[in-house]
Motif scaffolding. Structure first.
Motif, PDB file in Angstrom:
ATOM      1  N   ILE A   9       0.836  -1.207   0.000  1.00 40.76           N
ATOM      2  CA  ILE A   9       0.000   0.000   0.000  1.00 40.76           C
ATOM      3  C   ILE A   9       0.867   1.252   0.000  1.00 40.76           C
ATOM      4  O   ILE A   9       0.562   2.229  -0.705  1.00 40.76           O
ATOM      5  N   SER A  10       1.957   1.247   0.757  1.00 41.54           N
ATOM      6  CA  SER A  10       2.854   2.407   0.799  1.00 41.54           C
ATOM      7  C   SER A  10       3.513   2.659  -0.554  1.00 41.54           C
ATOM      8  O   SER A  10       3.639   3.807  -0.991  1.00 41.54           O
ATOM      9  N   ILE A  11       3.911   1.587  -1.226  1.00 39.26           N
ATOM     10  CA  ILE A  11       4.532   1.728  -2.548  1.00 39.26           C
ATOM     11  C   ILE A  11       3.551   2.358  -3.521  1.00 39.26           C
ATOM     12  O   ILE A  11       3.885   3.322  -4.223  1.00 39.26           O
ATOM     13  N   VAL A  12       2.333   1.827  -3.555  1.00 39.67           N
ATOM     14  CA  VAL A  12       1.315   2.359  -4.480  1.00 39.67           C
ATOM     15  C   VAL A  12       0.975   3.800  -4.112  1.00 39.67           C
ATOM     16  O   VAL A  12       0.846   4.661  -4.992  1.00 39.67           O
ATOM     17  N   LEU A  13       0.850   4.080  -2.830  1.00 41.24           N
ATOM     18  CA  LEU A  13       0.516   5.432  -2.379  1.00 41.24           C
ATOM     19  C   LEU A  13       1.575   6.439  -2.792  1.00 41.24           C
ATOM     20  O   LEU A  13       1.254   7.501  -3.349  1.00 41.24           O
ATOM     21  N   PHE A  18       3.185  11.019  -5.830  1.00 40.33           N
ATOM     22  CA  PHE A  18       4.191  11.851  -6.486  1.00 40.33           C
ATOM     23  C   PHE A  18       4.002  11.906  -7.996  1.00 40.33           C
ATOM     24  O   PHE A  18       4.447  12.861  -8.630  1.00 40.33           O
ATOM     25  N   PHE A  19       3.322  10.911  -8.588  1.00 44.97           N
ATOM     26  CA  PHE A  19       2.935  11.044  -9.991  1.00 44.97           C
ATOM     27  C   PHE A  19       1.948  12.196 -10.141  1.00 44.97           C
ATOM     28  O   PHE A  19       2.098  13.042 -11.017  1.00 44.97           O
ATOM     29  N   GLY A  20       0.949  12.240  -9.277  1.00 51.56           N
ATOM     30  CA  GLY A  20      -0.061  13.300  -9.348  1.00 51.56           C
ATOM     31  C   GLY A  20       0.511  14.680  -9.088  1.00 51.56           C
ATOM     32  O   GLY A  20       0.242  15.630  -9.826  1.00 51.56           O
ATOM     33  N   ILE A  21       1.306  14.801  -8.032  1.00 52.24           N
ATOM     34  CA  ILE A  21       1.915  16.098  -7.720  1.00 52.24           C
ATOM     35  C   ILE A  21       2.846  16.525  -8.854  1.00 52.24           C
ATOM     36  O   ILE A  21       2.835  17.688  -9.287  1.00 52.24           O
ATOM     37  N   GLY A  22       3.649  15.598  -9.363  1.00 49.88           N
ATOM     38  CA  GLY A  22       4.562  15.911 -10.463  1.00 49.88           C
ATOM     39  C   GLY A  22       3.818  16.290 -11.729  1.00 49.88           C
ATOM     40  O   GLY A  22       4.210  17.222 -12.433  1.00 49.88           O
ATOM     41  N   PHE A  23       2.732  15.579 -12.023  1.00 49.53           N
ATOM     42  CA  PHE A  23       1.954  15.881 -13.218  1.00 49.53           C
ATOM     43  C   PHE A  23       1.379  17.294 -13.142  1.00 49.53           C
ATOM     44  O   PHE A  23       1.472  18.067 -14.093  1.00 49.53           O
ATOM     45  N   GLY A  84       8.287   6.580  -4.910  1.00 52.85           N
ATOM     46  CA  GLY A  84       7.952   7.995  -5.083  1.00 52.85           C
ATOM     47  C   GLY A  84       8.766   8.631  -6.197  1.00 52.85           C
ATOM     48  O   GLY A  84       8.249   9.409  -7.002  1.00 52.85           O
ATOM     49  N   MET A  85      10.059   8.297  -6.267  1.00 55.13           N
ATOM     50  CA  MET A  85      10.905   8.810  -7.350  1.00 55.13           C
ATOM     51  C   MET A  85      10.424   8.286  -8.692  1.00 55.13           C
ATOM     52  O   MET A  85      10.426   9.018  -9.680  1.00 55.13           O
ATOM     53  N   ALA A  86      10.021   7.018  -8.733  1.00 52.17           N
ATOM     54  CA  ALA A  86       9.493   6.455  -9.977  1.00 52.17           C
ATOM     55  C   ALA A  86       8.231   7.192 -10.405  1.00 52.17           C
ATOM     56  O   ALA A  86       8.035   7.468 -11.598  1.00 52.17           O
ATOM     57  N   GLY A  87       7.375   7.548  -9.462  1.00 52.08           N
ATOM     58  CA  GLY A  87       6.172   8.321  -9.784  1.00 52.08           C
ATOM     59  C   GLY A  87       6.512   9.693 -10.336  1.00 52.08           C
ATOM     60  O   GLY A  87       5.888  10.164 -11.286  1.00 52.08           O
ATOM     61  N   ALA A  88       7.523  10.350  -9.758  1.00 51.42           N
ATOM     62  CA  ALA A  88       7.940  11.667 -10.247  1.00 51.42           C
ATOM     63  C   ALA A  88       8.503  11.566 -11.660  1.00 51.42           C
ATOM     64  O   ALA A  88       8.224  12.408 -12.516  1.00 51.42           O
ATOM     65  N   ILE A  89       9.277  10.526 -11.934  1.00 58.00           N
ATOM     66  CA  ILE A  89       9.836  10.340 -13.278  1.00 58.00           C
ATOM     67  C   ILE A  89       8.747   9.984 -14.273  1.00 58.00           C
ATOM     68  O   ILE A  89       8.733  10.490 -15.402  1.00 58.00           O
ATOM     69  N   LEU A  90       7.807   9.133 -13.861  1.00 58.86           N
ATOM     70  CA  LEU A  90       6.698   8.766 -14.756  1.00 58.86           C
ATOM     71  C   LEU A  90       5.833   9.970 -15.101  1.00 58.86           C
ATOM     72  O   LEU A  90       5.304  10.053 -16.216  1.00 58.86           O
ATOM     73  N   THR A  94       5.086  11.096 -18.873  1.00 53.70           N
ATOM     74  CA  THR A  94       3.705  11.274 -19.335  1.00 53.70           C
ATOM     75  C   THR A  94       3.496  12.652 -19.946  1.00 53.70           C
ATOM     76  O   THR A  94       2.886  12.775 -21.014  1.00 53.70           O
ATOM     77  N   ILE A  95       3.987  13.677 -19.293  1.00 54.40           N
ATOM     78  CA  ILE A  95       3.848  15.048 -19.825  1.00 54.40           C
ATOM     79  C   ILE A  95       4.550  15.147 -21.170  1.00 54.40           C
ATOM     80  O   ILE A  95       4.022  15.726 -22.126  1.00 54.40           O
ATOM     81  N   ARG A  96       5.740  14.578 -21.278  1.00 57.42           N
ATOM     82  CA  ARG A  96       6.483  14.628 -22.541  1.00 57.42           C
ATOM     83  C   ARG A  96       5.716  13.918 -23.656  1.00 57.42           C
ATOM     84  O   ARG A  96       5.626  14.415 -24.781  1.00 57.42           O
ATOM     85  N   MET A  97       5.147  12.757 -23.358  1.00 60.62           N
ATOM     86  CA  MET A  97       4.384  12.011 -24.367  1.00 60.62           C
ATOM     87  C   MET A  97       3.141  12.784 -24.790  1.00 60.62           C
ATOM     88  O   MET A  97       2.798  12.814 -25.976  1.00 60.62           O
ATOM     89  N   LEU A  98       2.473  13.418 -23.840  1.00 57.81           N
ATOM     90  CA  LEU A  98       1.286  14.199 -24.192  1.00 57.81           C
ATOM     91  C   LEU A  98       1.648  15.394 -25.061  1.00 57.81           C
ATOM     92  O   LEU A  98       0.921  15.734 -25.999  1.00 57.81           O
ATOM     93  N   ARG A  99       2.764  16.043 -24.776  1.00 60.59           N
ATOM     94  CA  ARG A  99       3.192  17.175 -25.607  1.00 60.59           C
ATOM     95  C   ARG A  99       3.548  16.724 -27.013  1.00 60.59           C
ATOM     96  O   ARG A  99       3.239  17.407 -27.988  1.00 60.59           O
ATOM     97  N   GLU A 100       4.223  15.592 -27.120  1.00 64.32           N
ATOM     98  CA  GLU A 100       4.603  15.090 -28.443  1.00 64.32           C
ATOM     99  C   GLU A 100       3.388  14.710 -29.273  1.00 64.32           C
ATOM    100  O   GLU A 100       3.437  14.761 -30.499  1.00 64.32           O
ATOM    101  N   ARG A 101       2.318  14.336 -28.629  1.00 61.51           N
ATOM    102  CA  ARG A 101       1.105  13.934 -29.337  1.00 61.51           C
ATOM    103  C   ARG A 101       0.169  15.104 -29.605  1.00 61.51           C
ATOM    104  O   ARG A 101      -0.934  14.906 -30.070  1.00 61.51           O
TER     105      ARG A 101
END
Length: 106
Positions: A9-13, A18-23, A84-90, A94-101
């Motif tokens: 649960i902690s890993i998913v959280l 951090f994916f959401g905050i980073g996005f 958390g670092m993986a979420g920030a990188i993802l 994601t932002i880069r892929m959306l911009r490219e599209r």
């Protein structure tokens, strides 16, 4: 001691948090890697017990305590913080892929 369900649960959280905050930060600041750069500072605030101004008033002691805090991390803590670092990188990917599209608001 942390149990396996708590660890999962902690890993998913941390990943989702951090994916959401980073996005959101990447979208608002029109940058790609803002959260990936800020995340190590967030980790320092999470694991360190000394105050922020101690780094300026007594840097030798503060950085020594920080190094000791890093050494004393348990495997579960390292895994959760890495998620958390993986979420920030993802979020940056994601932002880069959306911009490219062609999504201009991103």
């Amino acid at each position: 001691m942390i149990s396996i369900p708590q660890l999962i649960i902690s890993i998913v959280l941390f990943l989702v948090l951090f994916f959401g905050i980073g996005f959101i930060l990447n979208m608002l600041l029109r940058s790609t890697w803002v959260m990936a750069v800020i995340y190590p500072i967030v980790v320092i605030f999470i694991i360190d017990s000394v105050g922020f101004f101690t780094y300026f008033t007594s840097p030798g002691m503060a950085f020594s305590e920080l190094g000791q805090s890093f050494v004393n991390l348990k495997l579960a803590d390292i895994i959760v913080l890495s998620a958390g670092m993986a979420g920030a990188i993802l979020s940056g990917i994601t932002i880069r892929m959306l911009r490219e599209r062609g999504y201009q608001m991103f």
